[in-house]
Design an enzyme around this catalytic site. Structure first.
Site, PDB file in Angstrom:
ATOM      1  N   HIS A 113      -0.268 -20.415  22.080  1.00 15.29           N
ATOM      2  CA  HIS A 113       0.770 -21.453  22.146  1.00 15.29           C
ATOM      3  C   HIS A 113       0.716 -22.353  20.920  1.00 15.29           C
ATOM      4  O   HIS A 113       1.721 -22.595  20.255  1.00 15.29           O
ATOM      5  CB  HIS A 113       0.583 -22.274  23.431  1.00 15.29           C
ATOM      6  CG  HIS A 113       1.574 -23.398  23.566  1.00 15.29           C
ATOM      7  ND1 HIS A 113       1.327 -24.678  23.133  1.00 15.29           N
ATOM      8  CD2 HIS A 113       2.837 -23.408  24.064  1.00 15.29           C
ATOM      9  CE1 HIS A 113       2.381 -25.435  23.382  1.00 15.29           C
ATOM     10  NE2 HIS A 113       3.318 -24.685  23.942  1.00 15.29           N
ATOM     11  N   SER A 123      24.552 -13.538  20.196  1.00 15.93           N
ATOM     12  CA  SER A 123      23.349 -13.789  19.411  1.00 15.93           C
ATOM     13  C   SER A 123      22.231 -12.976  20.050  1.00 15.93           C
ATOM     14  O   SER A 123      21.957 -13.109  21.237  1.00 15.93           O
ATOM     15  CB  SER A 123      23.013 -15.277  19.429  1.00 15.93           C
ATOM     16  OG  SER A 123      21.842 -15.484  18.677  1.00 15.93           O
ATOM     17  N   CYS A 143      18.557 -14.603  16.871  1.00 16.81           N
ATOM     18  CA  CYS A 143      17.817 -15.862  16.957  1.00 16.81           C
ATOM     19  C   CYS A 143      16.401 -15.665  17.476  1.00 16.81           C
ATOM     20  O   CYS A 143      15.729 -16.628  17.817  1.00 16.81           O
ATOM     21  CB  CYS A 143      18.570 -16.870  17.803  1.00 16.81           C
ATOM     22  SG  CYS A 143      18.789 -16.334  19.502  1.00 16.81           S
ATOM     23  N   LYS A 180      -3.079   3.216 -13.059  1.00 17.61           N
ATOM     24  CA  LYS A 180      -3.845   3.141 -14.297  1.00 17.61           C
ATOM     25  C   LYS A 180      -3.499   4.315 -15.206  1.00 17.61           C
ATOM     26  O   LYS A 180      -3.194   4.125 -16.386  1.00 17.61           O
ATOM     27  CB  LYS A 180      -5.343   3.140 -13.968  1.00 17.61           C
ATOM     28  CG  LYS A 180      -6.210   2.638 -15.086  1.00 17.61           C
ATOM     29  CD  LYS A 180      -7.686   2.711 -14.694  1.00 17.61           C
ATOM     30  CE  LYS A 180      -8.048   1.584 -13.729  1.00 17.61           C
ATOM     31  NZ  LYS A 180      -9.378   1.822 -13.094  1.00 17.61           N
ATOM     32  N   MET A 229     -12.343   0.237  -6.041  1.00 16.11           N
ATOM     33  CA  MET A 229     -12.942   1.575  -6.120  1.00 16.11           C
ATOM     34  C   MET A 229     -13.879   1.627  -7.323  1.00 16.11           C
ATOM     35  O   MET A 229     -14.094   0.642  -7.991  1.00 16.11           O
ATOM     36  CB  MET A 229     -11.839   2.617  -6.198  1.00 16.11           C
ATOM     37  CG  MET A 229     -11.065   2.718  -4.890  1.00 16.11           C
ATOM     38  SD  MET A 229      -9.783   3.943  -4.959  1.00 16.11           S
ATOM     39  CE  MET A 229      -8.686   3.275  -6.182  1.00 16.11           C
ATOM     40  N   TYR A 239      25.114 -13.939  10.644  1.00 19.31           N
ATOM     41  CA  TYR A 239      24.017 -14.801  10.218  1.00 19.31           C
ATOM     42  C   TYR A 239      22.713 -14.398  10.911  1.00 19.31           C
ATOM     43  O   TYR A 239      22.735 -13.695  11.915  1.00 19.31           O
ATOM     44  CB  TYR A 239      24.320 -16.275  10.532  1.00 19.31           C
ATOM     45  CG  TYR A 239      24.364 -16.586  12.003  1.00 19.31           C
ATOM     46  CD1 TYR A 239      23.211 -16.938  12.700  1.00 19.31           C
ATOM     47  CD2 TYR A 239      25.566 -16.516  12.718  1.00 19.31           C
ATOM     48  CE1 TYR A 239      23.234 -17.195  14.057  1.00 19.31           C
ATOM     49  CE2 TYR A 239      25.608 -16.773  14.081  1.00 19.31           C
ATOM     50  CZ  TYR A 239      24.434 -17.117  14.751  1.00 19.31           C
ATOM     51  OH  TYR A 239      24.453 -17.361  16.088  1.00 19.31           O
ATOM     52  N   ARG A 250      -1.382  -3.581 -16.517  1.00 17.19           N
ATOM     53  CA  ARG A 250      -0.684  -3.509 -15.229  1.00 17.19           C
ATOM     54  C   ARG A 250       0.039  -4.818 -15.009  1.00 17.19           C
ATOM     55  O   ARG A 250      -0.290  -5.829 -15.639  1.00 17.19           O
ATOM     56  CB  ARG A 250      -1.681  -3.261 -14.088  1.00 17.19           C
ATOM     57  CG  ARG A 250      -2.685  -4.380 -13.951  1.00 17.19           C
ATOM     58  CD  ARG A 250      -3.667  -4.143 -12.807  1.00 17.19           C
ATOM     59  NE  ARG A 250      -4.794  -5.046 -12.971  1.00 17.19           N
ATOM     60  CZ  ARG A 250      -6.074  -4.711 -12.763  1.00 17.19           C
ATOM     61  NH1 ARG A 250      -6.398  -3.514 -12.401  1.00 17.19           N
ATOM     62  NH2 ARG A 250      -7.020  -5.597 -12.922  1.00 17.19           N
ATOM     63  N   ARG A 268     -12.755   6.893 -14.294  1.00 14.71           N
ATOM     64  CA  ARG A 268     -12.140   5.682 -13.729  1.00 14.71           C
ATOM     65  C   ARG A 268     -11.212   5.998 -12.569  1.00 14.71           C
ATOM     66  O   ARG A 268     -10.404   6.910 -12.650  1.00 14.71           O
ATOM     67  CB  ARG A 268     -11.331   4.961 -14.808  1.00 14.71           C
ATOM     68  CG  ARG A 268     -12.003   4.878 -16.148  1.00 14.71           C
ATOM     69  CD  ARG A 268     -11.086   4.298 -17.214  1.00 14.71           C
ATOM     70  NE  ARG A 268     -10.737   2.914 -16.963  1.00 14.71           N
ATOM     71  CZ  ARG A 268      -9.857   2.244 -17.680  1.00 14.71           C
ATOM     72  NH1 ARG A 268      -9.196   2.840 -18.673  1.00 14.71           N
ATOM     73  NH2 ARG A 268      -9.584   0.989 -17.391  1.00 14.71           N
ATOM     74  N   GLY A 325     -10.747  -3.536  -8.657  1.00 14.03           N
ATOM     75  CA  GLY A 325     -12.170  -3.622  -8.335  1.00 14.03           C
ATOM     76  C   GLY A 325     -12.572  -2.998  -7.006  1.00 14.03           C
ATOM     77  O   GLY A 325     -13.723  -3.072  -6.608  1.00 14.03           O
TER      78      GLY A 325
END
Ligand code: ADP
Ligand code: MG
Ligand code: MG
Length: 888
Positions: free
Chosen positions: A459, A776, A843, A27, A108, A863, A341, A97, A106
């Site tokens: 699961h 992998s 993976c 701010k 604080m 990859y 902002r 502020r 909002g």
């Protein structure tokens, strides 16, 4: 406390700019920046975030040196405005502020109209000739100050306000006249005295001191702490405090206050959007005291101000090159800007704004790609409820938002039922206490899954996320009776039976008792555009973890460039196959094992055909059977009896066999390649299935008739030693070469290994020398074994570890780069010394996690591979990593 002499703690707005967020808070930095742009911002100064830190470090005290800096800046401010704080004739009023480096709207506290007391309120009334305004400001001060600083219950003020309003017949606050407001002030003060045995402080200096401290204190109030937790805001030292001269929107009907967005924050539409109220102050608009007006109505009411507002907002947006959320106040026809902002927005609005701003040449494609937080894309990839219908619906229960999406369907209580009904084309919601691997089919055919037990890593939750199926887990309010096929939501006292319709919101965890309409995700349009830009910048490939053709298809839709992990065990659970699998496991000799495996072969082959077909030329990495065998065996008495009958053995014999297979620590037990060292015929069958399928689709795909190019990549799990790899490789090569020769074709294939046992990272070079053509990294097991944490048991302590920052993030969610990452680096280095162009992939669950993707980019992976619904997230994260590393 070491105190540097002459350290600067207090900055006037003229001394700051937008780059100083860390010290001035968002701010303060933005107010300073706007001042420097010549925008009409009321003057003021900012007490730095570092002051907040010293405040806490010194036991909630403001150091004398800092007081004197505040004093100096206050004097400057008084000079600038030409009024003095506490002056009884013509007082300066200020707002106090809060504002940290990260925006926490909002969360604080803020206090307005500070500087008023019984004397100066009269001065203000005389000076402005507006008694009502003066007393309105005063009652607001006492209310805010009382609530925030003196910690008197907010409701007590509301109660007084309401009762006075009622007694004079006022509908709105604005209907109260000066006399009414005086009554309120008097009652407020009496109430405060009664509550805290102290008077409201009349001395403005004392007010200011207490208010500053209250803002510092609000940094650690419950909601601020929770907000930082939920939004993963870390490493901030505190809040700044902005002291700013007041401007007044409550001076009558030519004054007002409002908030606006330079674009629509829900849709992203490039249209000025906002709300305001005349004769109002501060949070009135947000607080819903009166119904605010759309900012567009200002156009007719006050075209001059409207134009000025639109112009200023556009200027600020152009300056920041991002959508702005702004606060303004009109004081007797003069416009002031009180805050700007970067505006919070929905994900789809964020994507639209980024794409539009590229079109408007405001930002580059790179900047657009960097703007979207990859994880947020998740919300765009799933079905969603129609927002209007959702607004009207009331939830009957709340569970955990385990897997996003929206699902509507009939309640079913078993996986079997789910499958049967889904096959008839019905939409079903599978409702279970918890799920188990045997439910996999039913889970796959359900539109949504609802469980009463289990957390985010249960699961049900893990599997559902993998499949991209909506899931609400751990809905403790729900009692399921599988026998009578009913479920009850306790707190609402509602009972449902099989076949009743419910709706689940996997993004919020809410359960609804009626049908709510859903919308399909939109994958083209702005989203498609942004993703295509991401692909332009991305350097590493993104593959998917997919076990079924259905998952493979979804992943292709999301842009996967191959399969990085196909877990074959999931194929073993399917339908009738589990019987053959159990027969194989429970066989006592090689012959009967081979017989059982022969039954499985056609199924596996069919699955691979499906995968090769869906991937149409993209690589497919198949991991051989991995889990310990006991996972395939029944656990319930009923199932054991049934299986014994089928296998024509006694229940007793079967139970003994099952006991035999029991392991104390299955994670480190007889699994992965160890299974094939002792039962090589299992991998033989898998090799046959893969190669037969590859040959088939390479000549004429049974599904589409096309010739697909196929390069199967065979991956051996849980390799720890070079020998394991070379023994198994040799056996695979013999079968494959024989098959290829028989078919009289040419086909490339690769054999590689997972690197998931720490020992393997140390001998990675030797494994390559033994013929591994790719690595992998199975980072789930590598984390488990490398850190010595069993994922299944970690729930009890890992949260605490993350809370105490022993691990920065849950190491099963985001790769522990310092530790496990180092093992990976060693393995890569060793592997690449043996084979320069060794292909490297990942993976584990981490493969779709943005920070891990960045790590993989930096370490030269070929990859990453992740579940289908994370593919777009990984694509975007990979692009961001590439852009960031280019910048360095
Ligand atoms: P938050 O961070 O919760 O938005 P703010 O510090 O922005 O809190 O203040 C809350 C409200 O008070 C805002 O609507 C703002 O416009 C208003 N306000 C703050 N300072 C002043 C001021 N100096 N003059 C007029 N209104 C102000
Ligand atoms: Mg604000
Ligand atoms: Mg593993």
């Amino acid at each position: 406390m070491v105190q540097k002499k002459n350290k600067k703690y207090v900055y006037s707005f003229e001394e700051g700019d937008k780059s100083m967020k860390e010290i001035l808070g968002g701010k303060g930095a933005n107010l300073a920046e706007m001042k420097s742009l010549g925008i009409n911002v009321p003057p003021g100064f900012t007490i730095s975030t570092e002051t907040c830190k010293t405040y806490y470090d010194s036991g909630k005290k403001i150091l004398p040196e800092i007081y004197s800096q505040i004093e100096t800046k206050l004097k400057d401010l008084e000079k600038k405005i030409g009024k003095k704080l506490g002056d009884s004739e013509d007082p300066l009023l200020v707002s106090v502020r809060s504002g940290a480096a990260a925006s926490m709207p909002g969360m604080m506290d803020t206090i307005l109209n500070l500087g008023l007391n019984d004397k100066s309120v009269v001065g203000l009334a005389n000076k402005t000739g507006n008694e009502r305004f003066a007393w309105d400001s005063y009652r607001r001060l006492i209310q805010m100050f009382g609530d925030v600083v003196l910690e008197v219950d907010h409701d007590k003020f509301e109660h007084i306000l309401e009762s006075v309003k009622e007694s004079v017949g006022a509908k709105f606050d604005t209907d109260l006249n000066a006399e009414d407001l005086k009554t309120i002030v008097k009652k407020y003060k009496e109430m405060i005295k009664k509550e805290i045995k102290k008077d409201f402080p009349e001395d403005p200096k004392e007010q200011l001191d207490l208010a500053i401290k209250a803002v510092f204190n609000s940094w650690n109030n419950y909601r601020a702490v929770r907000y930082r937790e939920i939004n993963n805001i870390k490493g901030l030292i505190g809040t700044a405090v902005n002291i700013q001269a007041m401007v007044f929107g409550n001076l009558g009907e030519s004054s007002g206050t409002g908030v606006c967005f330079t674009r629509n924050p829900s849709t992203g539409e490039a249209k000025f959007y906002g709300e305001y109220l005349m004769n109002a102050q501060g949070e009135d608009v947000v607080a819903g005291i009166r119904t605010p007006l759309a900012v567009s109505t200002l156009k007719t009411k006050n075209p001059k101000i409207y134009k000025e507002l639109v112009d200023v907002c556009n200027r600020v947006e152009k300056h920041y090159k991002d959508m702005q959320d702004m606060e303004f106040t009109i004081q007797e026809g003069v416009l002031y800007i009180l805050q700007a902002r970067n505006g919070k927005r929905t994900v789809s609005a964020g994507v639209k704004i980024a794409v539009d701003m590229v079109k408007e040449k405001l930002i580059t494609k790179e900047q657009a790609v960097l703007r979207i937080e990859p994880n947020q894309l998740n919300q765009l990839l799933h079905k969603q409820f129609d927002p209007i219908a959702l607004n009207k619906a009331e939830a009957v229960a709340q569970g955990l938002p385990a897997s996003p999406g929206a699902a509507v369907g009939e309640i079913v209580f078993s996986a079997q039922e789910a499958l049967e009904k889904a096959n008839k084309g019905l939409d079903v919601i599978l409702v279970r206490t918890e799920t188990s691997p045997e439910d996999i089919d039913g889970m796959h055919s359900a539109k949504g899954i609802l469980t009463s037990r289990g957390g985010m890593t249960s699961h049900a939750a893990v599997v559902a996320r993998g499949m991209g199926t909506c899931c609400v887990a751990g809905c403790g309010d729900m009692v399921i009776d599988e026998k009578s096929k009913t479920l009850i939501f306790k707190s609402k006292g509602l009972k449902f039976k099989a076949g009743d319709i419910i709706s689940l919101d996997g993004s919020t965890g809410k359960v609804y008792s009626q049908k709510i309409n859903t919308q399909e995700p939109e994958l083209s349009g702005n989203f498609g555009k942004l993703m295509s830009w991401a692909d332009e910048f991305r350097k590493i490939g993104v593959r998917t973890n997919a076990d079924t053709p259905k998952d493979a298809k979804t992943a292709r839709k999301f842009g996967a460039e191959g399969i990085g992990l196909c877990r074959t065990e999931h194929m073993f659970f399917d339908g009738n196959r589990i019987k053959a699998v159990r027969e194989m496991i429970l066989s006592n000799d090689l012959e009967s094992r081979k017989k059982a495996l022969a039954k499985l072969l056609p199924f596996q082959k069919e699955d691979f055909v499906g995968l090769f077909h869906e991937m149409d030329g993209f690589p497919v990495t198949v991991r051989y059977l991995d889990p310990p065998l006991h996972e395939f065996l029944p656990t319930k008495e009923k199932d054991i009896v049934e299986l014994a009958k089928e296998m024509k053995v006694s229940v007793e014999v079967l139970k003994n066999k099952i006991d035999d297979l029991h392991e104390f620590n299955p994670m480190l037990g007889h699994r992965g390649c160890r299974l094939a060292i002792t039962f090589p015929e299992i991998y033989d069958m898998q090799t046959n299935a893969i190669i037969e399928a590859a040959i088939l689709v390479g000549q004429k795909c049974p599904i589409c008739g096309k010739k697909h190019k196929v390069t199967p990549e065979i991956m051996i799990p849980l390799v720890a030693t070079t020998k394991e790899f070379s023994i198994l490789k040799q056996r695979i090569v013999e079968i494959v070469d024989q098959k290829i020769k028989e078919a009289k074709i040419k086909m490339d294939y690769k054999i590689g290994t997972m690197i998931e046992v720490p020992r393997a990272t140390m001998v990675a070079d030797k494994i390559v020398e033994a013929g591994a053509q790719f690595f992998s990294f199975g980072t789930n097991d590598l984390t488990q074994m490398g850190a010595g944490i069993s994922r299944d048991d970690a729930g009890k302590f890992l949260k605490e570890y993350v809370a105490q920052e022993i691990y920065e993030y849950d190491p099963f969610e985001s790769l522990d780069q310092e530790g496990i990452g180092e093992l990976i680096k060693i393995a890569i280095k060793k592997g690449k010394t043996a084979k320069k162009d060794l292909k490297i992939g990942i993976c584990g669950e981490h493969g779709g996690e943005p920070k891990t993707v960045e790590f993989c980019h930096n370490e030269g992976f070929s990859y990453v591979s992740c579940s289908p619904f994370r593919v777009p997230i990984a694509r975007l994260a990979a692009a961001q990593a590439a852009i960031k590393s280019k910048k360095k």
